[in-house]
Write a protein that holds these residues in place. Structure first.
Motif, PDB file in Angstrom:
ATOM      1  N   SER A  48      34.251  21.700  64.941  1.00 44.41           N
ATOM      2  CA  SER A  48      34.003  20.293  65.641  1.00 44.41           C
ATOM      3  C   SER A  48      34.029  20.497  67.291  1.00 44.41           C
ATOM      4  O   SER A  48      33.849  19.553  67.873  1.00 44.41           O
ATOM      5  CB  SER A  48      35.074  19.373  65.318  1.00 44.41           C
ATOM      6  N   PHE A  49      34.492  21.768  67.657  1.00 48.77           N
ATOM      7  CA  PHE A  49      34.458  21.936  69.236  1.00 48.77           C
ATOM      8  C   PHE A  49      32.794  22.525  69.619  1.00 48.77           C
ATOM      9  O   PHE A  49      32.486  23.529  69.125  1.00 48.77           O
ATOM     10  CB  PHE A  49      35.498  23.183  69.492  1.00 48.77           C
ATOM     11  N   LYS A  50      32.132  21.552  70.027  1.00 49.39           N
ATOM     12  CA  LYS A  50      30.816  21.694  70.185  1.00 49.39           C
ATOM     13  C   LYS A  50      30.506  21.389  71.641  1.00 49.39           C
ATOM     14  O   LYS A  50      31.323  21.624  72.583  1.00 49.39           O
ATOM     15  CB  LYS A  50      30.128  20.649  69.117  1.00 49.39           C
ATOM     16  N   ASN A  51      29.067  21.010  71.854  1.00 52.53           N
ATOM     17  CA  ASN A  51      28.863  20.811  73.206  1.00 52.53           C
ATOM     18  C   ASN A  51      29.310  21.772  74.282  1.00 52.53           C
ATOM     19  O   ASN A  51      29.872  21.582  75.222  1.00 52.53           O
ATOM     20  CB  ASN A  51      29.393  19.315  73.556  1.00 52.53           C
ATOM     21  N   GLN A  52      28.607  22.948  73.795  1.00 52.48           N
ATOM     22  CA  GLN A  52      29.239  24.220  74.562  1.00 52.48           C
ATOM     23  C   GLN A  52      28.806  24.179  76.071  1.00 52.48           C
ATOM     24  O   GLN A  52      27.523  23.843  76.197  1.00 52.48           O
ATOM     25  CB  GLN A  52      28.986  25.376  73.955  1.00 52.48           C
ATOM     26  N   LEU A  53      29.381  24.413  77.220  1.00 58.75           N
ATOM     27  CA  LEU A  53      29.092  24.485  78.502  1.00 58.75           C
ATOM     28  C   LEU A  53      29.293  25.847  79.010  1.00 58.75           C
ATOM     29  O   LEU A  53      30.302  26.207  79.039  1.00 58.75           O
ATOM     30  CB  LEU A  53      29.769  23.392  79.115  1.00 58.75           C
ATOM     31  N   LEU A  54      28.045  26.566  79.133  1.00 57.71           N
ATOM     32  CA  LEU A  54      28.109  28.045  79.720  1.00 57.71           C
ATOM     33  C   LEU A  54      28.112  28.000  81.328  1.00 57.71           C
ATOM     34  O   LEU A  54      27.072  27.507  82.069  1.00 57.71           O
ATOM     35  CB  LEU A  54      27.220  28.911  79.222  1.00 57.71           C
ATOM     36  N   LEU A  55      29.025  28.429  82.051  1.00 55.90           N
ATOM     37  CA  LEU A  55      29.333  28.642  83.481  1.00 55.90           C
ATOM     38  C   LEU A  55      29.199  29.847  84.034  1.00 55.90           C
ATOM     39  O   LEU A  55      30.136  30.574  83.687  1.00 55.90           O
ATOM     40  CB  LEU A  55      30.243  27.540  84.054  1.00 55.90           C
ATOM     41  N   PRO A  56      28.281  30.368  84.668  1.00 50.36           N
ATOM     42  CA  PRO A  56      28.555  31.691  85.164  1.00 50.36           C
ATOM     43  C   PRO A  56      29.499  31.940  86.495  1.00 50.36           C
ATOM     44  O   PRO A  56      29.459  30.876  87.211  1.00 50.36           O
ATOM     45  CB  PRO A  56      26.828  32.162  85.685  1.00 50.36           C
ATOM     46  N   SER A  57      30.164  33.140  86.793  1.00 53.98           N
ATOM     47  CA  SER A  57      31.110  33.146  87.630  1.00 53.98           C
ATOM     48  C   SER A  57      30.279  33.525  88.784  1.00 53.98           C
ATOM     49  O   SER A  57      28.845  33.845  88.597  1.00 53.98           O
ATOM     50  CB  SER A  57      32.039  34.447  87.303  1.00 53.98           C
TER      51      SER A  57
END
Length: 553
Positions: A29-38
């Motif tokens: 149920s942990f969805k809506n993934q946000l990928l943030l580059p360093s």
């Protein structure tokens, strides 16, 4: 004789996928993934959240360390709110840790400097370096969960140090490790006890209440260098060494269990579901979720690159009702992954969006919309607008104006206030009739309004002794309420300014109302003096506690 003919065996198809368990459904149920580059594609080496405090101010932020900077994100919006990059040109930030009130950030570095930053202005509040600091890289710093000004640091110079935010010299130093010290933590519920993990393959427990340079109270030998430590309780500690996670029983002084669920080195540890699940992340790109009752793997998540750090970010006011909100994972490629667990209305909207998209892909969008309209009609959503639809030729067209909500009738004191009769409004709110009733909120509202209109003196002027009695009784009753102190203070000052010349004359009168007024004024004065004495005693107590180094609040 002919051989007996045997019946043909049944041809069975491959079994279908096993149904999801409760734990698997929970972590999926942990969805809506946000990928943030360093910023510089450096690996995300640390994700820390402030220690939870059941009462008092609590920060809604978490810190992410990558390369030469520490970034602070908001736990509610998942947005970047602050970046601190005041490190040396060739330095690398390590282990950025926010204090539980979110006002100060602590960070180590490869240069050996430990720094404390003001998160509001990004100013450097304190640096520990040189002769009194570490001589080599500092990979881990942590705040004391109980004392706001205490912190610890561990270093590649093989020392462990405890600092006071207000001092330049370490208040305690532990010497005993034989190799780099890369991890450490305070033990909850154990005042002055810290645990450290080193590349000499040992976990050592230290009692910082003992004199500096003391020997460790307890030592656990492992088969590989220690990469991370995580306290599970006041008596249980998890340590990551190689591809194993060891659960240590600190009271019994023995190994409780060894978890062997990874193929490569375990780099990070975390807890979820109010401490009932242990999360482990490794260089094999897997996160494994373990049940702390039997240490079995109950769920897992796969990432595309090695995992360097992880943290489960919770939300809620009380510790017993806190819920896992985000799963933050730092990858070696420089990506920060934040998965959010949907709940409540967000979960319902996401489910409806998924159903609508599935119907569109299957070519059944019209049927789905038709079913939704029928469902809405049954629930009465569209039924209320049925009379306003255009039904074709010959139908009656009705144009409705904006519906105006019916306003409640004004109370007598509100009517008097509207017409500028301030004294009468004050009398009405202090001596209400049986029809309209009376509440303390009405009086506070009226007095606040009179202050803002600068009409307080007008409402209190030219009153007889009998007319002063209700306001004095109200002051005496509410003078101890901290929320009303400012309002009551201004009322009292105006009354004294208006009627202090008449106090001497009242003392000579035999009128009962005048005597009652004087008596009430004396009681109010006594109550004020008693409150001032209590405030003075509280200030003295706080000062003594601060001198003793105790936390106030």
């Amino acid at each position: 004789m002919a051989a007996e003919v045997q019946p043909l065996p049944l041809v069975r198809g491959p079994p279908g996928p096993a149904p999801l368990t409760a734990d698997q459904s929970y972590w999926k149920s942990f969805k809506n993934q946000l990928l943030l580059p360093s910023p510089h594609n450096s690996g995300v080496t640390s994700i820390t959240i402030p220690d939870f405090k059941p009462t008092g101010a609590q920060a809604d932020t978490f810190a992410v360390t990558s390369g030469s900077r520490v970034q602070i994100y908001n736990t509610k919006t998942r947005k970047l709110v602050k970046t601190i990059s005041r490190f040396g040109v060739d330095d690398t930030a390590r282990s950025g840790a926010l204090r539980r009130d979110g006002r100060i950030l602590l960070a180590g570095g490869d240069s050996g400097v430990v720094q404390a930053f003001d998160t509001g202005s990004r100013a450097i509040l304190r640096q520990w370096r040189g002769e009194h600091g570490h001589k080599q890289a500092v990979h881990c710093v942590r705040w004391n969960p109980k004392v706001l000004t205490d912190l610890m640091s561990v270093s590649d110079d093989r020392t462990v140090r405890v600092w006071d935010l207000t001092e330049d010299v370490a208040k305690w130093t532990g010497i005993g490790h034989e190799d780099y010290v890369r991890s450490g933590c305070y033990l909850p519920g154990q005042d002055g006890m810290i645990a450290t993990g080193s590349y000499d393959q040992t976990v050592r427990l230290w009692d910082t209440r003992q004199p500096g340079n003391a020997r460790p109270a307890l030592t656990f030998k492992h088969a590989a260098p220690i990469e991370n430590l995580l306290p599970l309780s006041s008596s249980m500690l998890a340590s990551a060494a190689g591809n194993e996670v060891t659960v240590l029983n600190l009271i019994a002084g023995k190994v409780e269990h060894i978890i062997r669920s990874h193929q490569k080195t375990v780099t990070s540890l975390g807890v979820g579901e109010n401490g009932t699940r242990l999360l482990t992340g490794g260089l094999d790109g897997h996160i494994k979720v373990h049940n702390t009752a039997n240490w079995q793997v109950v769920a897992g998540i796969k990432y595309a690159s090695p995992i360097l750090s992880l943290s489960v970010i919770s939300s809620g006011v009380k510790e017993t009702t806190r819920e896992d909100r985000h799963l933050a994972v730092g990858l070696q490629t420089g990506l920060l992954s934040i998965r959010t667990r949907l709940a409540g209305a967000e979960k319902v909207r996401a489910r409806e969006k998924t159903k609508r998209m599935d119907a569109l892909i299957a070519g059944e969008a019209d049927d789905y919309e038709r079913k939704q309209r029928k469902k809405d009609m049954r629930q009465g959503i569209r039924a209320r607008d049925r009379g306003k639809d255009y039904r074709g030729e010959g139908a009656d067209l009705i144009v409705d104006g904006n519906d105006r909500t019916r306003q409640k009738p004004l109370r007598p004191w509100q009517q008097s206030l509207r017409t500028g009769k301030y004294a009468r409004a004050l009398d009405q709110v202090l001596t209400p009739d049986r029809t309209h009733g009376f509440s303390n909120e009405d009086t506070i509202t009226l007095l606040t309004t009179l202050r803002h209109r600068e009409a307080l003196r007008t409402a209190l002027a030219d009153r007889s002794e009998a007319q002063l009695l209700p306001i004095l009784r109200w002051i005496l009753k509410n003078i101890n309420h901290a929320r009303h102190v400012k309002t009551i203070y201004e009322v009292v000052m105006v009354l004294l300014d208006l009627y202090s010349p008449r106090l001497a004359a009242w003392q000579e009168l035999e009128d009962e109302d005048a005597k009652d007024v004087l008596q009430l004024i004396k009681r109010i004065g006594s109550r004020v003096r008693k409150g001032a004495d209590y405030a003075g005693q509280a200030c003295n107590t706080i000062g003594m506690m601060e001198l003793m180094g105790l936390e106030v609040g």
